[in-house]
Design an enzyme around this catalytic site. Structure first.
Site, mmCIF file in Angstrom:
data_model
loop_
_atom_site.group_PDB
_atom_site.id
_atom_site.type_symbol
_atom_site.label_atom_id
_atom_site.label_comp_id
_atom_site.label_asym_id
_atom_site.label_seq_id
_atom_site.Cartn_x
_atom_site.Cartn_y
_atom_site.Cartn_z
ATOM 1 C CE LYS A 41 -3.950 -2.224 2.306
ATOM 2 N NZ LYS A 41 -4.507 -2.756 3.605
ATOM 3 C CD GLN A 82 -3.013 -3.961 6.980
ATOM 4 O OE1 GLN A 82 -3.144 -3.228 6.053
ATOM 5 N NE2 GLN A 82 -3.982 -5.201 6.318
ATOM 6 C CG ASP A 86 -9.522 0.401 5.361
ATOM 7 O OD1 ASP A 86 -9.517 0.241 4.053
ATOM 8 O OD2 ASP A 86 -8.517 -0.234 6.188
#
Ligand code: NAP
Length: 312
Positions: free
Chosen positions: A64, A108, A131
């Site tokens: 990412k 994460q 997210d």
């Protein structure tokens, strides 16, 4: 496109190449960022928090960050030890919330088991929720008004738009703007899997597009009978090869979210790809379908937060 020969008769199947589409989205973001960074006097920023030593998470985060750097996005990186406390992680989230150079925050997952992921996600400023997992955004998704939507479902929807589009990734002059937001009125979609990360938000997004949506899960009887009626099948289960050819209505669009490690060591989806491909009109492969889209949507969400802040 793939031309499949079935006992003499050829059927055209669209193989939805997520790897290629993800790259095209990222190339477009790169151009947009080059333009808007100049105007804003800074690039968009993504704050990344990694807790512990999970190898898969480390690889995801590295990829990412690499993708963000390639499109001109700045990353702010916090790596915390696996014994980090709730308040250690909360402190980093707060720091990112207060940092005006950070537009998107990525915590994460999964976190080490002693940390309450849901409670930590709630601490992220919903305007920086890259997210799309903050309960505020999830609530707004129910109303069809989310500021930021979960990345994997967003990627699935773009692949679905590609499936219904005249545009083909195979052509030299492919233009992303030719992939229109599809109206799914009259289409019956089934989503197998009801997780908060994938199944439920995809169902909401399909509903927003006027599809008639059925949700199935581990307690649903005879899912095959349900999928056989569906024009769109989304499998987000985590069971390799669960969806077989005789589950699929001829011409259906099949989106395979599953990522499963097979006994051979290879990665496979929830759909028995090799047999289903002869029954459907479009299908995502695994790997190379939904997976690569998730990262593009994370970057897109971060860019969107940046854009709405600087007002370009
Ligand atoms: P999850 O939280 O474990 O949810 C799995 C869902 O599947 C649950 O709703 C479960 O039902 C249902 N289920 C389990 N066995 C079933 C069966 N035999 N028949 C019907 N439904 C069944 O998983 P997730 O996070 O949603 O992820 C699903 C898959 O997508 C996994 O393979 C994951 O690795 C993959 N994934 C891929 C991406 C990507 O970027 N491509 C991103 C996220 C996840 P119950 O609710 O009744 O338990």
């Amino acid at each position: 496109m793939n031309l499949i020969d079935l006992m003499g008769s050829s059927v055209t199947v669209k193989v939805l190449n997520g790897k290629k589409l993800s790259q095209i989205v990222q190339n477009q973001l790169k151009e947009q960022i080059a333009f808007s960074s100049g105007k804003a006097g800074r690039p968009p920023g993504l704050g990344v928090i990694l807790v512990g030593d999970n190898e898969a998470s480390k690889a995801y985060v590295a990829s990412k960050e690499k993708s963000a750097a390639k499109i001109g996005m700045r990353t702010f990186d916090y790596k915390l030890p696996s014994d980090a406390s709730f308040s250690d992680v909360a402190g980093v989230i707060q720091e990112f919330n207060n940092n005006s150079g950070v537009d998107g925050i990525l915590l994460q997952l999964p976190l080490p088991p002693h940390l309450d992921a849901a409670a930590l996600l709630e601490l992220i400023n919903p305007l920086k929720d890259a997210d799309g997992l903050h309960p505020y955004n999830q609530g707004l998704l129910m109303k069809g008004q989310a500021l930021l939507k979960p990345c994997t479902p967003l990627g699935c929807m773009l692949l679905l738009d590609l499936a219904y589009s005249e545009a083909s990734l195979e052509t030299q002059d492919f233009d992303l703007s030719a992939v229109k937001r599809s109206d799914l009125s009259g289409k019956h979609a089934i989503v197998i899997g009801r997780s908060i990360l994938v199944g439920k938000p995809i169902a909401m997004m399909l509903l927003e597009r006027n599809a008639t949506v059925t949700m199935a899960h581990s307690k649903s009887p005879d899912i095959k009978a349900l999928t056989r009626q569906a024009d769109i099948v989304v499998a987000a289960v985590g069971r390799p090869g669960l969806v077989r050819k005789d589950w699929i209505k001829n011409g259906a669009v099949v989106i395979d979210v599953g990522i499963n490690r097979l006994p051979s060591g290879k990665i496979g989806g929830d759909v028995a790809y090799d047999e289903v491909i002869s029954e459907c009109s479009a299908i995502t492969p695994v790997p190379g379908g939904v997976g690569p889209m998730t990262i593009a949507m994370l970057l897109s969400n971060t860019y969107q937060s940046f854009n709405s802040k600087i007002g370009i």
